[in-house]
Design a protein around this motif. Structure first.
Motif, mmCIF file in Angstrom:
data_model
loop_
_atom_site.group_PDB
_atom_site.id
_atom_site.type_symbol
_atom_site.label_atom_id
_atom_site.label_comp_id
_atom_site.label_asym_id
_atom_site.label_seq_id
_atom_site.Cartn_x
_atom_site.Cartn_y
_atom_site.Cartn_z
ATOM 1 N N PRO A 215 -45.999 11.020 76.339
ATOM 2 C CA PRO A 215 -46.946 10.046 75.791
ATOM 3 C C PRO A 215 -46.562 8.611 76.148
ATOM 4 C CG PRO A 215 -45.474 10.815 74.061
ATOM 5 C CD PRO A 215 -45.158 11.639 75.281
ATOM 6 N N VAL A 216 -47.581 7.757 76.208
ATOM 7 C CA VAL A 216 -47.390 6.333 76.458
ATOM 8 C C VAL A 216 -47.797 5.590 75.195
ATOM 9 C CG1 VAL A 216 -47.977 4.371 77.922
ATOM 10 C CG2 VAL A 216 -47.987 6.689 78.879
ATOM 11 N N LEU A 217 -46.876 4.804 74.633
ATOM 12 C CA LEU A 217 -47.125 4.039 73.414
ATOM 13 C C LEU A 217 -47.296 2.564 73.750
ATOM 14 C CD1 LEU A 217 -44.418 5.609 71.047
ATOM 15 C CD2 LEU A 217 -46.656 6.517 71.693
ATOM 16 N N TYR A 218 -47.840 1.830 72.791
ATOM 17 C CA TYR A 218 -48.092 0.408 73.019
ATOM 18 C C TYR A 218 -47.116 -0.467 72.242
ATOM 19 C CZ TYR A 218 -50.570 -3.983 73.648
ATOM 20 O OH TYR A 218 -50.893 -5.277 73.981
ATOM 21 N N ARG A 219 -46.246 -1.149 72.944
ATOM 22 C CA ARG A 219 -45.344 -2.192 72.462
ATOM 23 C C ARG A 219 -44.295 -1.694 71.471
ATOM 24 N NH1 ARG A 219 -47.589 -7.068 69.924
ATOM 25 N NH2 ARG A 219 -45.781 -8.157 70.785
ATOM 26 N N PHE A 220 -44.705 -0.972 70.466
ATOM 27 C CA PHE A 220 -43.801 -0.583 69.377
ATOM 28 C C PHE A 220 -43.482 0.911 69.431
ATOM 29 C CE2 PHE A 220 -46.342 -4.181 67.924
ATOM 30 C CZ PHE A 220 -45.376 -5.049 67.442
ATOM 31 N N GLY A 221 -42.275 1.228 68.989
ATOM 32 C CA GLY A 221 -41.880 2.621 68.870
ATOM 33 C C GLY A 221 -40.691 2.725 67.937
ATOM 34 N N PRO A 222 -40.293 3.935 67.570
ATOM 35 C CA PRO A 222 -39.160 4.099 66.667
ATOM 36 C C PRO A 222 -37.838 3.770 67.356
ATOM 37 C CG PRO A 222 -39.936 6.237 67.435
ATOM 38 C CD PRO A 222 -40.914 5.223 67.932
ATOM 39 N N ASP A 223 -36.933 3.116 66.607
ATOM 40 C CA ASP A 223 -35.582 2.910 67.121
ATOM 41 C C ASP A 223 -34.744 4.147 66.849
ATOM 42 O OD1 ASP A 223 -34.867 2.826 64.436
ATOM 43 O OD2 ASP A 223 -34.549 0.649 64.400
ATOM 44 N N GLU A 224 -33.453 4.057 67.101
ATOM 45 C CA GLU A 224 -32.590 5.224 66.938
ATOM 46 C C GLU A 224 -32.500 5.706 65.498
ATOM 47 O OE1 GLU A 224 -30.117 1.448 67.031
ATOM 48 O OE2 GLU A 224 -31.739 2.350 68.205
ATOM 49 N N ASN A 225 -32.896 4.846 64.549
ATOM 50 C CA ASN A 225 -32.890 5.233 63.126
ATOM 51 C C ASN A 225 -34.273 5.631 62.633
ATOM 52 O OD1 ASN A 225 -30.085 4.623 62.775
ATOM 53 N ND2 ASN A 225 -30.628 2.444 62.757
ATOM 54 N N GLY A 226 -35.254 5.647 63.545
ATOM 55 C CA GLY A 226 -36.603 6.035 63.161
ATOM 56 C C GLY A 226 -37.452 4.902 62.638
ATOM 57 N N ASN A 227 -36.937 3.667 62.667
ATOM 58 C CA ASN A 227 -37.693 2.516 62.180
ATOM 59 C C ASN A 227 -38.511 1.911 63.318
ATOM 60 O OD1 ASN A 227 -36.439 2.653 59.556
ATOM 61 N ND2 ASN A 227 -34.627 1.724 60.464
ATOM 62 N N MET A 228 -39.762 1.548 63.024
ATOM 63 C CA MET A 228 -40.615 0.975 64.051
ATOM 64 C C MET A 228 -40.091 -0.383 64.498
ATOM 65 S SD MET A 228 -42.981 3.029 64.961
ATOM 66 C CE MET A 228 -44.193 1.941 65.699
ATOM 67 N N LYS A 229 -40.136 -0.611 65.814
ATOM 68 C CA LYS A 229 -39.532 -1.804 66.402
ATOM 69 C C LYS A 229 -40.309 -2.207 67.652
ATOM 70 C CE LYS A 229 -35.252 -3.258 68.746
ATOM 71 N NZ LYS A 229 -33.940 -2.800 69.260
ATOM 72 N N LEU A 230 -40.357 -3.510 67.933
ATOM 73 C CA LEU A 230 -40.888 -4.000 69.199
ATOM 74 C C LEU A 230 -39.844 -3.697 70.271
ATOM 75 C CD1 LEU A 230 -43.121 -5.627 70.679
ATOM 76 C CD2 LEU A 230 -41.768 -7.675 70.207
ATOM 77 N N LEU A 231 -40.158 -2.779 71.174
ATOM 78 C CA LEU A 231 -39.187 -2.314 72.160
ATOM 79 C C LEU A 231 -39.250 -3.151 73.430
ATOM 80 C CD1 LEU A 231 -39.554 1.545 71.670
ATOM 81 C CD2 LEU A 231 -37.839 0.010 70.696
#
Length: 419
Positions: A215-231
């Motif tokens: 899948p391709v997500l837009y701007r944000f995704g989960p970090d290593e702890n599962g918290n949403m983050k601007l990647l």
């Protein structure tokens, strides 16, 4: 902070007496090293239905699209070939993709486009790598140097040597309408404000499928702890100046005019060289709740859309596939024209849609864990008329939800924000 006149060609800052960002003079370098970041905007709204369908069977995800945008767009009005037209494509990717031992570039060995990166859920191709004429050209011979290809989103605008990208970072080529970078106009129809906010949404926004099935997500995704983050990507401009002579290859400072001006620095940001990351994620797709161990991100800065695939791309995305231009009738390429008003919503939501056929439709309100909160069957006996359904969101907490309308052959989904 001290303003340093005539300082660095690499800091992307307007310094002192410069007339623009990073204006630099290089001795004995006369080739055009200008950049431009302003797109040509929106000038038209779709008057042809956009088609996107996907289904999973026999371990593969089958995708059909007419590659026509479901959002505002623009084109060169002086060139009929630049006006988007429907082109039927059929793609397939593995439903359970696997990261390969080595990544695969979207380019072939001579740096020409080899395959499409993927397809957006709007039905539009994602093809970030440009072709002719956006390559450094020898002023004496007219020969192209394919080691130095323009970076499209850094050379935007009208006119010669400019890439006419519209409000969705897209334009039309031989393959049809396609995204080169951050698809602003499209994502704003899904989640208003998502293209500019620094505040992470409660759940990731999927915008497409890569050609390897991830899948391709837009701007944000989960970090290593599962918290949403601007990647953030792990690319930066190279330091110093290019080694070319301005005739056979470009000279001047590395400023982003060419894709080759950038270098990948492992762990500089959050993402790998393909602008993705190996991390578990659950997504509510058109086929229900699905789990993946890798995903890509469309980022604000280079490369925006990645230039390689971590898995094995399917041959259906080969650059030789130019689809099948056909006349599309409303029944062949029907959509439901789904609108949510207001969005964001506090209590009462009005769902409007236009069913193209007589059928039984189902309206579903879904939370981001995939739980169906409301299911409303709607029997349509008179198609092609606007239908309106009111839903109360009062029982549910603030957050992000999905609202879908579906029949046996059509599904449309929108992201909904409850305040």
């Amino acid at each position: 902070n001290v303003i340093r006149n005539g300082w660095s060609c690499q800091d992307n800052i307007l310094n002192g007496d410069e007339s623009g960002v990073d204006v630099c003079e290089s001795a004995n370098c006369e080739n055009d090293n200008s950049t431009s970041y302003t797109n040509i905007g929106c000038c038209a709204s779709p008057d042809i239905p956009s088609l996107y369908e996907e289904e999973i069977r026999e371990g593969k995800r089958f995708i059909k699209t007419n590659n026509f945008p479901n959002h505002d767009y623009c084109f060169n009005s002086n060139n009929p070939d630049q006006i988007p037209q429907p082109i039927n494509y059929e793609f397939e990717v593995p439903a359970s993709p696997v990261v390969a031992a080595n990544p695969t570039s979207v380019l072939n060995n001579n740096n020409r486009p080899n395959q499409y990166y993927g397809v957006a859920l709007s039905g539009v191709l994602m093809a970030p790598a440009p072709a002719q004429p956006f390559i450094f050209e020898n002023p004496n011979t007219g020969e192209f140097n394919w080691d130095w290809v323009f970076e499209p989103t850094n050379n935007q605008g009208d006119g010669r040597n400019k890439v006419g990208l519209d409000c969705a970072s897209a334009h039309t080529g031989g393959q049809g309408y396609h995204y080169h970078g951050n698809m602003f106009e499209y994502v704003e129809t899904l989640f208003p404000g998502i293209s500019t906010t620094a505040t992470p949404p409660l759940a990731p926004l999927q915008v497409g499928w890569a050609s390897d099935g991830f899948p391709v997500l837009y701007r944000f995704g989960p970090d290593e702890n599962g918290n949403m983050k601007l990647l953030q990507p792990s690319y930066q401009l190279k330091g110093g100046e290019r080694p070319g002579d301005g005739i056979t290859a470009p000279c001047g400072p590395y400023n982003g005019k060419y894709t080759n001006d950038y270098e990948y620095i492992p762990n500089l940001g959050d993402l790998d060289q393909c602008n993705g990351v190996s991390r578990n994620i659950s997504l509510n797709t058109a086929n229900g709740l699905e789990q993946f161990d890798y995903f890509y991100i469309v980022t604000d800065s280079f490369p925006q859309i990645g230039r390689c695939l971590a898995g094995t791309p399917d041959f259906s995305f080969d650059n030789s596939n130019r689809g099948s231009p056909v006349s599309i009738s409303p029944t062949q390429a029907a959509n439901l024209t789904l609108f949510l008003t207001p969005n964001p919503v506090q209590d009462m939501l009005v769902v409007s849609f236009t069913p193209p056929t007589a059928d039984t439709y189902e309206l579903r309100l879904i939370d981001m864990q995939g739980k169906i909160l409301q299911l409303v069957p709607i029997l349509i006996s008179q198609p092609n008329r606007i239908q309106e359904v009111e839903l109360s969101l009062q029982p549910y907490p603030a957050g992000t939800y999905l609202l879908s309308i579906s029949s046996d052959r059509l599904t449309e989904t929108r992201t909904l924000i409850k305040q």
